[in-house]
Design an enzyme around this catalytic site. Structure first.
Site, PDB file in Angstrom:
ATOM      1  N   ASP A  37     -16.008   8.184  -0.570  1.00 50.21           N
ATOM      2  CA  ASP A  37     -14.870   8.470   0.348  1.00 50.21           C
ATOM      3  C   ASP A  37     -14.219   9.886   0.184  1.00 50.21           C
ATOM      4  O   ASP A  37     -13.379  10.301  -0.585  1.00 50.21           O
ATOM      5  CB  ASP A  37     -13.885   7.559  -0.314  1.00 50.21           C
ATOM      6  CG  ASP A  37     -12.722   7.565   0.631  1.00 50.21           C
ATOM      7  OD1 ASP A  37     -12.754   7.919   1.720  1.00 50.21           O
ATOM      8  OD2 ASP A  37     -11.725   6.568   0.706  1.00 50.21           O
ATOM      9  N   HIS A  38     -14.673  11.014   1.122  1.00 51.85           N
ATOM     10  CA  HIS A  38     -14.206  12.254   1.162  1.00 51.85           C
ATOM     11  C   HIS A  38     -13.692  12.704   2.352  1.00 51.85           C
ATOM     12  O   HIS A  38     -14.088  12.192   3.444  1.00 51.85           O
ATOM     13  CB  HIS A  38     -15.509  13.087   0.960  1.00 51.85           C
ATOM     14  CG  HIS A  38     -15.769  13.445  -0.809  1.00 51.85           C
ATOM     15  ND1 HIS A  38     -15.854  14.421  -1.179  1.00 51.85           N
ATOM     16  CD2 HIS A  38     -16.085  12.313  -1.524  1.00 51.85           C
ATOM     17  CE1 HIS A  38     -16.040  14.458  -2.612  1.00 51.85           C
ATOM     18  NE2 HIS A  38     -16.221  13.212  -2.740  1.00 51.85           N
ATOM     19  N   GLY A 104      -8.320  10.799  -7.867  1.00 55.06           N
ATOM     20  CA  GLY A 104      -8.529  11.671  -6.883  1.00 55.06           C
ATOM     21  C   GLY A 104      -8.974  13.126  -7.091  1.00 55.06           C
ATOM     22  O   GLY A 104      -8.820  13.591  -8.361  1.00 55.06           O
ATOM     23  N   GLU A 105      -9.277  13.965  -6.134  1.00 59.21           N
ATOM     24  CA  GLU A 105      -9.661  15.462  -6.107  1.00 59.21           C
ATOM     25  C   GLU A 105      -8.759  16.156  -5.137  1.00 59.21           C
ATOM     26  O   GLU A 105      -8.559  15.698  -3.923  1.00 59.21           O
ATOM     27  CB  GLU A 105     -11.176  15.650  -6.049  1.00 59.21           C
ATOM     28  CG  GLU A 105     -11.930  15.221  -7.143  1.00 59.21           C
ATOM     29  CD  GLU A 105     -12.749  13.998  -6.480  1.00 59.21           C
ATOM     30  OE1 GLU A 105     -12.532  13.337  -5.464  1.00 59.21           O
ATOM     31  OE2 GLU A 105     -13.451  13.383  -7.310  1.00 59.21           O
ATOM     32  N   ASN A 108      -9.957  16.558  -1.405  1.00 56.04           N
ATOM     33  CA  ASN A 108      -9.641  15.671  -0.470  1.00 56.04           C
ATOM     34  C   ASN A 108      -8.091  15.434  -0.388  1.00 56.04           C
ATOM     35  O   ASN A 108      -7.858  14.991   0.871  1.00 56.04           O
ATOM     36  CB  ASN A 108     -10.000  14.240  -0.941  1.00 56.04           C
ATOM     37  CG  ASN A 108     -11.684  14.379  -0.966  1.00 56.04           C
ATOM     38  OD1 ASN A 108     -12.463  14.791  -0.132  1.00 56.04           O
ATOM     39  ND2 ASN A 108     -12.235  13.851  -2.015  1.00 56.04           N
TER      40      ASN A 108
END
Length: 321
Positions: A37-38, A104-105, A108
């Site tokens: 999911d990006h 997360g990251e 994104n």
């Protein structure tokens, strides 16, 4: 029997082609699938990033096997929106959907303009978000004022049973922390001793549900071709947390990776042209303590890999697992 799944990479393949690939994966004999999911790909060469929540509903409608997704609530996604989305998916496709929740990251999440918190704060935010999602799935009217804020929210269309919410974890520390709230664990292939620690810490802390392993692999008819595919499409695999958490743009990842030699790429991806050897290497990782394995061929064309999976790889794995 270990569950053998297919990983659908939104960063690399257009949504329509990825939908065809997951349908073909079911026909090939995979037991299920999962997707990333990006908002952005890891690199310019990957060049795609479809919206996973739209895609997974279409994928579930066109298949009969279970499909899960990675999700990071708290910044780009408000947990109330995620609770409504998950409830709708599970109501339409009962028993076939799950999500692996992560912190997360920046790649994104930076687009909101909010500050990117340190890892400990992101974990606290994730835990708050998961608690909010659970309460909404249970039909509560929810108020919450913390790292996420919720004002008198309610999800009206709910499934008879909520979908399982797994945790994503790369480190043993995160796995141990996740054991208190997760319905299962999803991690990614790394050195065997590190994987043993992740599984051991999750189980020792009381972690329940399946432990699932995602394996990045590159197959081609020749070793040189397999190396080239991995270098072009998954050089980002050479980077690891905390670097991967904090970079904001695909260009940043490409700059951080730099020039990649063959030995380095083999450390990031299972590179193989021999199916028997590939099956043995995957089986060795699964034997560490995993109930599920999801295979991600890092090429941006999946058809030949799926044909070979049906004829050779899946039968070989079933003999060994």
């Amino acid at each position: 029997m270990v569950f053998i799944g297919f990983h659908a990479s939104h960063e690399q393949i257009a949504p329509s082609a990825l939908l065809d690939a997951v349908v073909a994966a079911e026909r090939a004999g995979f037991d299920g699938a999962m997707c990333s999911d990006h908002l952005a790909p890891w690199s310019i060469r990957q060049s795609e990033s479809g919206f996973a929540l739209s895609w997974i509903a279409a994928a579930l409608a066109r298949t009969a096997f279970p499909i899960g997704m990675v999700n990071a609530p708290g910044q780009r996604y408000h947990p109330v929106m995620i609770a409504q989305a998950f409830a709708t998916i599970e109501e339409m496709f009962p028993g076939r959907f799950w999500a692996a929740m992560g912190s997360g990251e920046a790649l994104n999440e930076h687009v909101t303009g909010d500050a990117w918190p340190p890892k400990a704060t992101r974990n606290d935010r994730l835990r708050e978000s998961v608690d909010v999602i659970h309460r909404l799935m249970d039909g509560e009217l929810v108020d919450h004022d913390g790292l996420v804020r919720v004002h008198q929210a309610r999800v009206w269309s709910r499934p008879s049973q909520p979908p399982p919410l797994f945790a994503t974890a790369v480190s043993a520390e995160t796995a141990r922390w996740a054991a208190s709230w997760a319905d299962g664990l999803v991690t990614v292939a790394q050195k065997p001793e590190a994987l043993r620690e992740v599984v051991s810490e999750y189980r020792a802390a009381g972690g329940v549900g399946p432990c699932a392993l995602q394996v990045h692999l590159s197959w081609a008819p020749s070793d040189a071709q397999a190396v080239q595919i991995a270098r072009e499409q998954w050089a980002n695999g050479l980077l690891s947390p905390p670097v991967t958490w904090d970079l904001e743009q695909p260009e940043d990842f490409e700059r951080e990776v730099g020039e990649v030699d063959d030995a380095e790429i083999r450390n990031a991806v299972l590179v193989e042209h021999d199916i028997a050897s590939l099956a043995a290497r995957i089986a060795d990782l699964v034997d560490i303590g995993f109930d599920r394995v999801y295979l991600h061929h890092v090429g941006n064309v999946q058809s030949e890999f799926l044909r070979l999976a049906a004829s050779d790889l899946i039968p070989a794995l079933k003999e060994q697992l």
